[in-house]
Design a protein around this motif. Structure first.
Motif, PDB file in Angstrom:
ATOM      1  N   GLU A  81      22.777 -13.634  15.134  1.00 11.56           N
ATOM      2  CA  GLU A  81      22.756 -12.724  16.277  1.00 11.56           C
ATOM      3  C   GLU A  81      22.766 -11.261  15.853  1.00 11.56           C
ATOM      4  O   GLU A  81      22.197 -10.413  16.538  1.00 11.56           O
ATOM      5  N   ASN A  82      23.367 -10.932  14.713  1.00 12.88           N
ATOM      6  CA  ASN A  82      23.368  -9.532  14.257  1.00 12.88           C
ATOM      7  C   ASN A  82      21.958  -9.027  13.982  1.00 12.88           C
ATOM      8  O   ASN A  82      21.645  -7.875  14.258  1.00 12.88           O
ATOM      9  N   GLU A  83      21.097  -9.887  13.431  1.00 10.64           N
ATOM     10  CA  GLU A  83      19.721  -9.472  13.135  1.00 10.64           C
ATOM     11  C   GLU A  83      18.912  -9.246  14.410  1.00 10.64           C
ATOM     12  O   GLU A  83      17.992  -8.430  14.434  1.00 10.64           O
ATOM     13  N   PHE A  84      19.239  -9.964  15.485  1.00 12.68           N
ATOM     14  CA  PHE A  84      18.443  -9.874  16.708  1.00 12.68           C
ATOM     15  C   PHE A  84      19.069  -8.980  17.775  1.00 12.68           C
ATOM     16  O   PHE A  84      18.518  -8.829  18.849  1.00 12.68           O
ATOM     17  N   SER A  85      20.231  -8.377  17.492  1.00 12.77           N
ATOM     18  CA  SER A  85      20.861  -7.511  18.481  1.00 12.77           C
ATOM     19  C   SER A  85      20.414  -6.050  18.328  1.00 12.77           C
ATOM     20  O   SER A  85      20.697  -5.229  19.182  1.00 12.77           O
ATOM     21  N   GLY A  86      19.700  -5.748  17.257  1.00 10.48           N
ATOM     22  CA  GLY A  86      19.189  -4.391  17.043  1.00 10.48           C
ATOM     23  C   GLY A  86      17.774  -4.251  17.555  1.00 10.48           C
ATOM     24  O   GLY A  86      17.336  -4.964  18.455  1.00 10.48           O
ATOM     25  N   SER A  87      17.036  -3.337  16.939  1.00 14.66           N
ATOM     26  CA  SER A  87      15.677  -3.058  17.408  1.00 14.66           C
ATOM     27  C   SER A  87      14.661  -4.076  16.898  1.00 14.66           C
ATOM     28  O   SER A  87      13.598  -4.242  17.502  1.00 14.66           O
ATOM     29  N   THR A  88      14.950  -4.779  15.796  1.00 22.95           N
ATOM     30  CA  THR A  88      14.012  -5.776  15.279  1.00 22.95           C
ATOM     31  C   THR A  88      14.221  -7.088  16.019  1.00 22.95           C
ATOM     32  O   THR A  88      15.308  -7.661  16.000  1.00 22.95           O
ATOM     33  N   LYS A  89      13.179  -7.559  16.680  1.00 21.62           N
ATOM     34  CA  LYS A  89      13.259  -8.800  17.454  1.00 21.62           C
ATOM     35  C   LYS A  89      12.381  -9.894  16.870  1.00 21.62           C
ATOM     36  O   LYS A  89      12.457 -11.039  17.287  1.00 21.62           O
ATOM     37  N   THR A  90      11.512  -9.549  15.903  1.00 24.53           N
ATOM     38  CA  THR A  90      10.626 -10.524  15.278  1.00 24.53           C
ATOM     39  C   THR A  90      10.826 -10.500  13.766  1.00 24.53           C
ATOM     40  O   THR A  90      10.886  -9.431  13.167  1.00 24.53           O
ATOM     41  N   TYR A  91      10.941 -11.683  13.195  1.00 23.84           N
ATOM     42  CA  TYR A  91      11.060 -11.826  11.743  1.00 23.84           C
ATOM     43  C   TYR A  91      10.007 -12.806  11.256  1.00 23.84           C
ATOM     44  O   TYR A  91       9.761 -13.830  11.902  1.00 23.84           O
ATOM     45  N   ILE A  92       9.420 -12.489  10.112  1.00 20.73           N
ATOM     46  CA  ILE A  92       8.484 -13.394   9.448  1.00 20.73           C
ATOM     47  C   ILE A  92       9.125 -13.785   8.126  1.00 20.73           C
ATOM     48  O   ILE A  92       9.394 -12.929   7.285  1.00 20.73           O
ATOM     49  N   VAL A  93       9.404 -15.075   7.983  1.00 20.68           N
ATOM     50  CA  VAL A  93      10.002 -15.611   6.763  1.00 20.68           C
ATOM     51  C   VAL A  93       8.943 -16.493   6.124  1.00 20.68           C
ATOM     52  O   VAL A  93       8.462 -17.439   6.752  1.00 20.68           O
ATOM     53  N   GLU A  94       8.562 -16.176   4.880  1.00 21.91           N
ATOM     54  CA  GLU A  94       7.517 -16.961   4.238  1.00 21.91           C
ATOM     55  C   GLU A  94       7.819 -17.161   2.755  1.00 21.91           C
ATOM     56  O   GLU A  94       8.480 -16.351   2.122  1.00 21.91           O
ATOM     57  N   SER A  95       7.326 -18.287   2.258  1.00 27.62           N
ATOM     58  CA  SER A  95       7.513 -18.574   0.838  1.00 27.62           C
ATOM     59  C   SER A  95       6.564 -17.701   0.032  1.00 27.62           C
ATOM     60  O   SER A  95       5.456 -17.402   0.463  1.00 27.62           O
ATOM     61  N   LYS A 136      10.261 -14.241   1.214  1.00 27.00           N
ATOM     62  CA  LYS A 136      10.234 -12.844   1.633  1.00 27.00           C
ATOM     63  C   LYS A 136      10.438 -12.822   3.143  1.00 27.00           C
ATOM     64  O   LYS A 136      10.034 -13.747   3.852  1.00 27.00           O
ATOM     65  N   VAL A 137      11.096 -11.770   3.602  1.00 26.92           N
ATOM     66  CA  VAL A 137      11.405 -11.609   5.023  1.00 26.92           C
ATOM     67  C   VAL A 137      10.812 -10.280   5.471  1.00 26.92           C
ATOM     68  O   VAL A 137      11.128  -9.228   4.905  1.00 26.92           O
ATOM     69  N   ASN A 138       9.927 -10.343   6.447  1.00 27.37           N
ATOM     70  CA  ASN A 138       9.210  -9.158   6.936  1.00 27.37           C
ATOM     71  C   ASN A 138       8.597  -8.367   5.782  1.00 27.37           C
ATOM     72  O   ASN A 138       8.650  -7.141   5.738  1.00 27.37           O
ATOM     73  N   GLY A 139       8.030  -9.093   4.837  1.00 25.47           N
ATOM     74  CA  GLY A 139       7.311  -8.481   3.728  1.00 25.47           C
ATOM     75  C   GLY A 139       8.161  -8.094   2.534  1.00 25.47           C
ATOM     76  O   GLY A 139       7.627  -7.731   1.491  1.00 25.47           O
ATOM     77  N   ALA A 140       9.484  -8.144   2.657  1.00 27.61           N
ATOM     78  CA  ALA A 140      10.379  -7.756   1.567  1.00 27.61           C
ATOM     79  C   ALA A 140      10.877  -9.006   0.834  1.00 27.61           C
ATOM     80  O   ALA A 140      11.456  -9.899   1.452  1.00 27.61           O
ATOM     81  N   THR A 141      10.639  -9.054  -0.469  1.00 23.84           N
ATOM     82  CA  THR A 141      11.083 -10.194  -1.274  1.00 23.84           C
ATOM     83  C   THR A 141      12.600 -10.224  -1.314  1.00 23.84           C
ATOM     84  O   THR A 141      13.254  -9.197  -1.504  1.00 23.84           O
ATOM     85  N   ARG A 142      13.162 -11.417  -1.125  1.00 20.51           N
ATOM     86  CA  ARG A 142      14.618 -11.617  -1.173  1.00 20.51           C
ATOM     87  C   ARG A 142      14.955 -12.221  -2.527  1.00 20.51           C
ATOM     88  O   ARG A 142      14.852 -13.436  -2.720  1.00 20.51           O
ATOM     89  N   ASN A 143      15.327 -11.379  -3.465  1.00 19.11           N
ATOM     90  CA  ASN A 143      15.588 -11.802  -4.832  1.00 19.11           C
ATOM     91  C   ASN A 143      16.770 -12.765  -4.929  1.00 19.11           C
ATOM     92  O   ASN A 143      17.803 -12.559  -4.299  1.00 19.11           O
ATOM     93  N   ASN A 144      16.556 -13.807  -5.736  1.00 20.01           N
ATOM     94  CA  ASN A 144      17.602 -14.773  -6.062  1.00 20.01           C
ATOM     95  C   ASN A 144      18.200 -15.445  -4.828  1.00 20.01           C
ATOM     96  O   ASN A 144      19.397 -15.690  -4.766  1.00 20.01           O
ATOM     97  N   GLU A 145      17.355 -15.749  -3.832  1.00 15.90           N
ATOM     98  CA  GLU A 145      17.811 -16.434  -2.620  1.00 15.90           C
ATOM     99  C   GLU A 145      16.915 -17.641  -2.351  1.00 15.90           C
ATOM    100  O   GLU A 145      15.719 -17.488  -2.159  1.00 15.90           O
ATOM    101  N   THR A 146      17.510 -18.814  -2.317  1.00 18.15           N
ATOM    102  CA  THR A 146      16.775 -20.013  -1.935  1.00 18.15           C
ATOM    103  C   THR A 146      17.032 -20.370  -0.471  1.00 18.15           C
ATOM    104  O   THR A 146      16.349 -21.217   0.087  1.00 18.15           O
TER     105      THR A 146
END
Length: 159
Positions: free
Chosen positions: A85-99, A69-79
């Motif tokens: 750079e596209n993810e960090f060029s907007g307003s979101t600067k922090t990501y939490i990636v967890e199993s 899950k990324v920032n609390g949202a489950t990423r279905n069917n992704e291992t």
């Protein structure tokens, strides 16, 4: 230059993925761990900068493809998860990636090449709630590169 760096990152990431699990490991011994990565990029990420964070993981059950899950949202069917750079060029600067389940193997690669104003990259790796790495390098401009990889295989953690 950016394409060469990206290809090197993909090659490193592929090596982690394919070497993380071998048939000699045997069945799940209960040593699998939950992993969590917190990534922040401070500073303006420009179009000619390379910012790449790649996460890969798996279990012995090949049918389990939803493991992150990324920032609390489950990423279905992704291992594998990639943040660039596209993810960090907007307003979101922090990501939490967890199993979302204990993993047999996991890998994480950070690669930043900066050509402009300094970028501060903060990343923290946790295994079963214990911080195993916490780093915050500042990558200056003019093509300065920074690369780090984290691998996890059952009870072995290496940097």
């Amino acid at each position: 230059m950016k394409r060469i760096v990206l290809l090197m990152t993909v090659a490193t990431f592929s090596t982690l993925t394919f070497n993380a699990c071998s048939k000699s490991d045997g069945p799940d011994s209960g040593n699998n761990k939950n992993v969590k990565f917190t990534i922040t990029v401070e500073g303006a990420v420009e179009s000619n900068d390379l910012v790449s964070f790649d996460f890969s993981g798996g279990t012995l059950n090949s049918s389990e493809n939803t493991i992150w899950k990324v920032n609390g949202a489950t990423r279905n069917n992704e291992t594998d998860i990639s943040l660039g750079e596209n993810e960090f060029s907007g307003s979101t600067k922090t990501y939490i990636v967890e199993s979302i389940m204990p993993l047999e193997a996991a890998g994480f690669v950070v690669h930043v090449v900066n050509f402009d104003a300094p970028l501060k990259v903060t990343y923290k790796a946790e295994v079963n709630g214990k911080v195993v790495n916490n780093d915050a390098p500042t990558i200056t401009g003019d093509g300065t590169a920074y690369a780090k990889q984290f691998t996890y295989k059952r009870t072995v953690i290496s940097f």
